[in-house]
Design an enzyme around this catalytic site. Structure first.
Site, PDB file in Angstrom:
ATOM      1  N   GLU A 150       0.837  -1.210   0.000  1.00 65.05           N
ATOM      2  CA  GLU A 150       0.000   0.000   0.000  1.00 65.05           C
ATOM      3  C   GLU A 150       0.869   1.255   0.000  1.00 65.05           C
ATOM      4  OE1 GLU A 150      -3.046  -0.099  -0.550  1.00 65.05           O
ATOM      5  OE2 GLU A 150      -3.837  -1.999   0.207  1.00 65.05           O
TER       6      GLU A 150
ATOM      7  N   GLU B 221     -18.469  -6.395  -2.223  1.00 68.56           N
ATOM      8  CA  GLU B 221     -17.091  -6.900  -2.184  1.00 68.56           C
ATOM      9  C   GLU B 221     -16.973  -8.305  -2.758  1.00 68.56           C
ATOM     10  OE1 GLU B 221     -14.843  -4.753  -2.245  1.00 68.56           O
ATOM     11  OE2 GLU B 221     -13.668  -5.166  -0.464  1.00 68.56           O
TER      12      GLU B 221
ATOM     13  N   ASP C  23      -4.436  -9.638  -8.482  1.00 66.55           N
ATOM     14  CA  ASP C  23      -4.813  -8.657  -9.517  1.00 66.55           C
ATOM     15  C   ASP C  23      -3.682  -7.846 -10.138  1.00 66.55           C
ATOM     16  OD1 ASP C  23      -4.538  -7.402  -7.051  1.00 66.55           O
ATOM     17  OD2 ASP C  23      -6.498  -6.450  -7.042  1.00 66.55           O
TER      18      ASP C  23
ATOM     19  N   GLU D 176     -12.401   0.271  -9.350  1.00 64.41           N
ATOM     20  CA  GLU D 176     -12.021  -0.617 -10.457  1.00 64.41           C
ATOM     21  C   GLU D 176     -13.046  -0.624 -11.589  1.00 64.41           C
ATOM     22  OE1 GLU D 176     -11.528  -1.295  -7.335  1.00 64.41           O
ATOM     23  OE2 GLU D 176      -9.412  -1.837  -7.160  1.00 64.41           O
TER      24      GLU D 176
ATOM     25  N   THR E  21      -1.396   1.115 -10.739  1.00 63.97           N
ATOM     26  CA  THR E  21      -2.598   0.459 -10.224  1.00 63.97           C
ATOM     27  C   THR E  21      -3.415   1.396  -9.336  1.00 63.97           C
ATOM     28  OG1 THR E  21      -3.441  -1.565  -9.229  1.00 63.97           O
ATOM     29  CG2 THR E  21      -1.544  -0.549  -8.142  1.00 63.97           C
TER      30      THR E  21
HETATM   31  C1  DMJ Z   1      -6.393   0.394  -4.999  1.00 60.70           C
HETATM   32  O1  DMJ Z   1      -5.648   0.788  -3.907  1.00 60.70           O
HETATM   33  C2  DMJ Z   1      -5.517  -0.191  -6.053  1.00 60.70           C
HETATM   34  O2  DMJ Z   1      -6.197  -0.128  -7.250  1.00 60.70           O
HETATM   35  C3  DMJ Z   1      -5.105  -1.598  -5.747  1.00 60.70           C
HETATM   36  O3  DMJ Z   1      -4.390  -2.207  -6.801  1.00 60.70           O
HETATM   37  C4  DMJ Z   1      -6.245  -2.486  -5.392  1.00 60.70           C
HETATM   38  N1  DMJ Z   1      -7.448  -1.784  -5.268  1.00 60.70           N
HETATM   39  C5  DMJ Z   1      -7.468  -0.549  -4.540  1.00 60.70           C
HETATM   40  C6  DMJ Z   1      -8.815   0.098  -4.680  1.00 60.70           C
HETATM   41  O4  DMJ Z   1      -9.862  -0.780  -4.703  1.00 60.70           O
END
Ligand code: DMJ
EC number: 3.2.1.113
Length: 915
Positions: free
Chosen positions: A147, A388, A294, A406, A492
Site C-alpha cells: 500500500e 465486495e 490482480d 475498479e 494500479t
Molecule cells: C487500490 O488501492 C488499487 O487499485 C489496488 O491495486 C487495489 N485496489 C485498490 C482500490 O480498490
C-alpha cells in the site's frame, strides 16, 4: 521489443518512432479510440451533457477533498460520518486495512496528480507545498509495503511527474526543485529493507522508522505475502530508479518479479494467492484475477509498456493464456486451483476483479472485456454498487463496498476502446449512485452493506486517487485536460508516470531477468487487439452485439450457477450430480450417492470433492448470514436527509423490520438511560424512538419499559465505549427466555460509535428523526439538488475549500423544520412525517438477501443462453489437454480424502482472507 525497433503490443505491430510514447499510446489504447466513428447503438451524448457530467465530477471531488482538507488533514484519511480524521492508534484497529495508514497524510499524497488531471493546478501547487511542509516519512508505524508503494511512493512520483510537466509549461510550479522526488527516494530507501529475504520477495510490512529487524520494529516475523503484494512494485520502483539514476530500486522489484515467475505452477502457468517469502512455496494455491493477485498481472503488462522489456510481455501473455483457458468463463472470472485448474476454487467473485476488463482493453482483448464489464454492471444495477463479493448466481456474498474505483476504471478504458456512448451512460449511473447513496454531509462514506444502504465511517484515499480521475477522464475531451494523458501510464492506484522514462537510464534494465520462456500457443488469441478502425466502422454495433445476449444475465440468472451447467451439459443424459445445497441427510438416495463418491469413477470423485467444497462454503456462508442480519438506522432529518445510514443489529422480539415494515420517528433519550426500570420521562419518549443504553438488564426488559412509556421503537446503544460495527460482528438481541409476544415495537442495536453519531446529532440539532428499516430508503432527490451546485455552475473554478464552505452554508441556512421541509412533497421518500405513530411503508424492494431468494434449481429456458456459451468448448479442451488428465483418472479414496483435507484448509484460509 524487437531489436529492429519495431514492436508489438498485444499482437499489433507498432512502428518505431519516439518508440515508447507511441507504444504506450497504442497500448494505453491498443485500439485506436473509436469515439468519432460511432454511428448507432446507444444514443450519442452531446458535448454539453458530457461537460455537465464532468462538472458534476469536479464538484463531487471538491466535496470529498474539501472535507478531507478541512476536517481530517493532516490525518491519513477522512472519517466522513463523524467528520474527523482517522489517526491510527486513536481509533479501534480494523486489522490489515489500517496498514495503509502511516501518519503521512495519505489522502493528500494520493490526491496530488488527481488535482492536475482535474485542472486544479492552483490547488495542486498548494497541496505540494503542504506535503513538503508537513509530511513526515519517519514515523514509528508499521505499514504495508504494497500500500505504501502504490499510494505514497506512487503518489509522490505521480505528483513529481506532473509538477515537472507544469514547470516546463512555464506558468505553475516554477519554484519546484524536485522536492517530491527527493521524498520519494527517501521513502524508497525506507522500503528497501523489506526485500532482505533469500527469495527477494519483500516482507509484507515494514516499520517506517525502524525497518524490519530491530526489536522496536514490531514486524519482520511474517512468513507469507500475497502475490500482488510482491508483484506490484516494478512501475514505481523502476520510475524511481529512472528518475534518480539509483538503479537499486528497479533491480529489487525485478528480482521479486523474477522469483514469482519462476514459482508459477508450471503446468497451468498460474500463480497462487499467497506465497512463503522464505521458501517460495505457495501457501494458498487458489488462483484468480481479483484479490491477492490482480495487480501482479497488471504490472507485467504495464512494465512492458513503460520499460519496453519483452520478457514482461512474454510473461504476461503466458499468464493471460492460462487465465483465459482456466479462469475466464465469460462473463465470469472464477478462481481455480493452480494444480487443478479445471476445478473451481470458489463459487463467488470479488469486486477487485472489476479492473480486469480494463486490463483486457490494454491487452487488446475486447470481447471478454465487454462481457465481464456488462455482467458487473448488471450486478451494480441490482445493488447500486459492486458488493465486495458476489456469487456466480449474483447473490451478495460480502455486502460491503468501500467505494472502489475498479469498475469506473474499466468503464473508462472500454469507452476509449469502443467509443460506445453506452459507457458514458454507465459512468453517469456511477455518478448518480455515488451522490444518492454514498454522499454524506462531510464527504462520501463507504457502504457497510449494499443491501441495507448503510454506511461505514470510511473514505479510502483510493477514492480520490482513482475514482475521480477515471470518471473525469471518461467525460473529458482532449481539450479539457491541460496535458496529453496518452504520454503517461496509469499505475494500479491511477498515478501517472511519463512514458519517456522508458528511454531514460535504460542501462539498468534487463539485469536479473530470467530469459527462459515456454513457447506460448496463443492461437486462441488471434483475434485479440482488433484495430477499432477496422472493427467499428464496419460494425458500429459491435460492443452492443456482445452485450445483448448478456442483457438479463443477472436478473434471469439460474440459481444453480452458470459454471455448473457446463458440467451437466457435458454429461447430458446422466443424472445431474448431487449439489451441496440440495443435500438432505434424510434422503436415502442422497446418502447412496454420497457413499459412491470417490469410489466408482473419476466423475464421482470430482463430484465428491466439489460436494465437500460446496458444503464448506455453504456452511460458512450460512454462518455468516446468521451472524449478520443487518438492519439500518437512517437519519432523515436536517441536515442528514437520509444520507447517513448506520448499521444496526436486529432483535429476536418485537416488530420484525424485515417483513416489509419500517418505523420512523424522532429520537429521545430515556431516563434512566439504561431503561431497566419504569421510565421517569415518559412525556419525552411518547410517540418517539427511545434511546437506551446497553447493560444492567435484559434487552427485552428495556423494550417493555420504553413501550410502556409510549415509545414507538427503541435503539439500544452499546455501553462499551469505542465499539463499532466496523470492528465487531453484529448480533441479534436475544429475548429473555420468556414469551416476548407482548413486545410490539421494533428494537435495534447500535454499537457505541454508530450510536454516538445519533447522540451527537441530538445534542446539535435537538430534533433528530430516524427511520428504522431493513434497507435504507432513497435519499430525497430535491434535497440533493439544493445541496449540490447546479450542473451549469462552473465548479472548475471552485477550490476544495470553497466547495466545502458552500456545503456548510447550506447546512446552516436551510433551517426549516422537518415538517416544513420539501421532503413532504416526495411521498416515496420521507413524506410520512407523523411522529405520533409508527408508520408502515409499502414493501421495500427485496434485494438478494442471501437467506432469501433460494429459487428451486432448474434448467429452464431463461438460463439457456448462458448455458450454451463456450463452456462446452472448454470441456472439449479439457479432454484433449494433457495437463488436466488428472481429472479423468480414477483416484483412490485416500488420495481424494487427502485432497479434501487440502481443500478444506484452503477454504478455511480463504474465509480468513482480507480483500
Ligand atoms: C487500490 O488501492 C488499487 O487499485 C489496488 O491495486 C487495489 N485496489 C485498490 C482500490 O480498490
Amino acid at each position: 521489443m524487437s531489436e529492429a525497433g519495431g514492436g508489438r503490443v498485444c499482437g499489433c505491430p507498432v512502428p518505431l518512432r519516439a518508440p515508447w510514447s507511441l507504444v504506450a499510446a497504442t497500448a494505453a489504447l491498443c485500439l485506436v479510440s473509436a469515439t468519432s466513428v460511432w454511428t448507432a447503438g446507444a444514443a450519442p451524448m452531446s458535448r454539453e451533457e458530457k461537460q455537465k457530467l464532468g462538472n458534476q465530477v469536479l464538484e463531487m471531488f471538491d466535496h470529498a477533498y474539501g472535507n478531507y482538507m478541512e476536517h481530517a488533514y493532516p490525518a491519513d484519511e477522512l472519517m466522513p460520518l463523524t467528520c474527523r480524521g482517522r489517526v491510527r492508534g486513536q481509533e479501534p484497529s480494523r486489522g490489515d486495512v489500517d496498514d495503509a495508514l502511516g501518519k503521512f497524510s495519505l489522502t493528500l499524497i494520493d490526491s496530488l496528480d488527481t488535482l492536475v488531471v482535474l485542472n486544479k493546478t492552483k490547488e495542486f501547487e498548494d497541496a505540494v507545498r503542504k506535503v513538503l511542509r508537513d509530511v513526515n516519512l519517519d514515523n514509528d508505524v508499521v505499514v504495508s509495503v504494497f500500500e505504501t508503494n502504490i499510494r505514497v511512493l506512487g503518489g509522490l512520483l505521480g505528483g513529481h511527474s506532473l509538477a515537472i510537466m507544469l514547470r516546463e509549461k512555464g506558468e505553475y510550479m516554477q519554484w519546484y526543485n524536485d522536492e517530491l522526488l527527493h521524498m520519494a527516494k527517501q521513502l524508497g530507501y525506507k522500503l528497501l529493507p523489506a526485500f532482505n529475504t533469500t527469495s527477494g520477495l519483500p516482507y509484507p510490512r515494514i516499520n517506517l522508522k525502524f525497518g524490519i529487524r530491530k526489536p522496536e520494529a514490531r514486524t519482520g516475523t511474517e512468513t507469507d505475502t500475497c502475490t500482488a503484494c510482491a508483484g506490484t512494485l516494478i512501475l514505481e520502483f523502476a520510475a524511481l530508479s529512472r528518475f534518480t539514476g539509483a538503479t537499486i530500486f528497479e533491480e529489487y522489484a525485478r528480482k521479486a518479479l523474477d522469483f514469482l515467475w519462476e514459482k508459477r505452477q508450471r503446468s497451468s502457468n498460474l500463480v497462487g494467492v499467497t506465497i512463503n517469502i522464505h521458501t517460495g512455496d505457495w501457501v494458498r494455491k487458489d488462483s484468480g484475477v481479483g484479490a491477492g493477485i490482480d495487480s501482479y498481472y497488471e504490472y507485467l503488462l504495464k512494465a512492458y509498456v513503460l520499460l519496453g522489456d519483452d520478457s514482461f510481455l512474454e510473461r504476461f501473455n503466458t499468464h493471460y493464456d492460462a487465465i483465459m483457458r482456466y479462469i475466464s468463463q465469460p462473463p465470469l472470472l472464477l478462481d481455480v486451483h493452480i494444480h487443478k485448474p479445471m476445478l473451481n476454487a470458489r463459487t463467488w467473485m470479488d469486486a477487485l476483479l472489476a479492473f480486469f476488463p480494463g486490463l483486457q482493453v490494454l491487452k487488446g482483448d475486447i470481447r471478454p472485456a465487454i462481457e465481464t464489464h456488462e455482467m458487473l454492471y448488471q450486478v451494480i444495477k441490482k445493488h447500486n454498487f459492486l458488493p465486495e463479493a458476489f456469487t456466480t448466481d449474483f447473490r451478495v456474498h460480502w455486502a460491503q463496498h468501500p467505494l472502489r474505483p475498479e469498475f469506473a476504471e474499466s468503464t473508462y478504458f472500454l469507452y476509449k476502446a469502443t467509443g460506445d456512448p453506452y459507457y458514458l451512460e454507465v459512468g453517469k449511473t456511477l455518478i448518480e449512485n455515488l451522490n444518492k447513496y454514498a454522499r454524506v454531509p462531510c464527504g462520501f462514506a463507504a457502504m457497510k452493506d449494499v443491501r441495507t444502504g448503510s454506511h461505514e465511517d470510511r473514505m479510502d484515499s483510493f477514492f480520490l486517487a482513482e475514482m475521480f480521475k477515471y470518471l473525469y477522464l471518461l467525460f473529458a475531451d482532449k481539450e479539457d485536460i491541460i496535458f496529453d494523458i496518452e504520454d503517461y501510464i496509469f499505475t494500479t492506484e491511477a498515478h501517472l508516470l511519463p512514458l519517456w522514462l522508458s528511454t531514460t537510464n535504460q542501462s539498468i534494465s534487463k539485469k536479473n531477468t530470467t530469459s527462459e520462456y515456454t513457447e506460448l500457443d496463443d492461437s486462441n488469441f488471434d483475434w485479440t487487439c482488433p484495430n477499432t478502425q477496422i472493427l467499428f466502422p464496419n460494425d458500429p454495433l459491435y460492443a452492443q452485439s456482445i452485450r445483448e445476449p448478456l442483457k438479463n444475465v443477472v436478473d434471469k440468472s439460474c440459481p444453480r450457477g452458470i459454471i455448473r451447467v457446463r458440467e451437466e451439459n457435458f454429461r447430458s443424459g446422466t443424472k445431474p450430480p448431487l449439489r451441496a445445497r440440495d443435500f438432505m441427510a434424510t434422503n436415502p438416495e442422497h446418502l447412496e450417492i454420497l457413499k459412491k463418491m470417490g469410489a466408482a469413477s473419476s466423475i464421482d470423485a470430482e463430484d465428491g470433492l466439489r460436494f465437500m467444497q460446496e458444503m464448506i462454503e455453504l456452511s460458512s456462508q450460512q454462518q455468516k448470514e446468521q451472524q449478520l442480519p443487518p438492519r439500518a438506522v437512517q437519519i432523515v432529518s436536517h441536515p442528514f436527509f437520509g444520507r447517513v445510514v448506520l448499521t444496526a443489529g436486529p432483535a429476536q422480539f418485537g416488530l420484525d423490520l424485515s417483513k416489509h415494515r419500517e418505523t420512523r420517528g424522532f429520537v429521545a433519550s430515556s431516563k434512566p438511560y439504561n431503561g431497566c426500570s419504569e421510565l421517569t420521562n415518559p412525556e419525552a419518549v411518547v410517540g418517539k424512538i427511545a434511546l437506551i443504553q446497553r447493560g444492567q438488564c435484559m434487552f427485552a426488559e428495556k423494550a417493555r419499559n420504553i413501550q410502556n412509556a409510549g415509545a414507538i421503537g427503541g435503539i439500544v446503544i452499546d455501553d462499551n465505549e469505542g465499539s463499532s460495527s466496523d470492528t465487531a460482528p453484529l448480533f441479534q438481541m436475544a429475548g429473555d427466555g420468556k414469551d416476548t409476544d407482548d413486545i410490539k415495537i421494533p428494537m435495534l442495536f447500535l454499537f457505541s460509535k454508530e450510536g454516538s453519531i445519533i447522540l451527537e446529532a441530538l445534542r446539535e440539532y435537538e430534533e433528530v428523526e430516524v427511520l428504522l428499516s431493513d434497507k435504507a430508503k432513497d435519499r430525497d432527490p430535491e434535497m440533493e439538488n439544493e445541496e449540490q451546485p447546479s450542473s451549469e455552475s462552473d465548479s472548475q473554478n471552485q477550490s476544495g475549500e470553497q466547495s466545502t464552505s458552500a456545503s456548510q452554508e447550506f447546512d446552516l441556512v436551510d433551517q426549516e423544520s422537518p415538517e416544513e421541509s420539501s421532503l413532504d412533497s416526495h411521498p416515496e421518500s420521507f413524506s410520512q412525517a407523523d411522529a405520533d405513530s409508527a408508520v408502515s411503508i409499502s414493501p421495500v424492494e427485496q434485494t438478494s438477501h442471501p437467506t432469501e431468494n433460494h429459487e428451486t434449481p432448474s434448467l429452464d429456458g431463461e438460463c439457456t443462453d448462458l448455458e450454451n456459451q463456450p463452456q462446452e468448448q472448454s470441456e472439449t479442451e479439457e479432454d484433449s489437454n494433457p495437463n488436466v488428465s488428472w481429472g479423468k483418472k480414477v483416484q483412490p479414496i485416500d488420495s481424494i480424502l487427502a485432497d479434501w483435507n487440502e481443500d478444506i484448509e484452503a477454504f478455511e484460509m480463504m474465509e480468513k482472507d482480507e480483500l
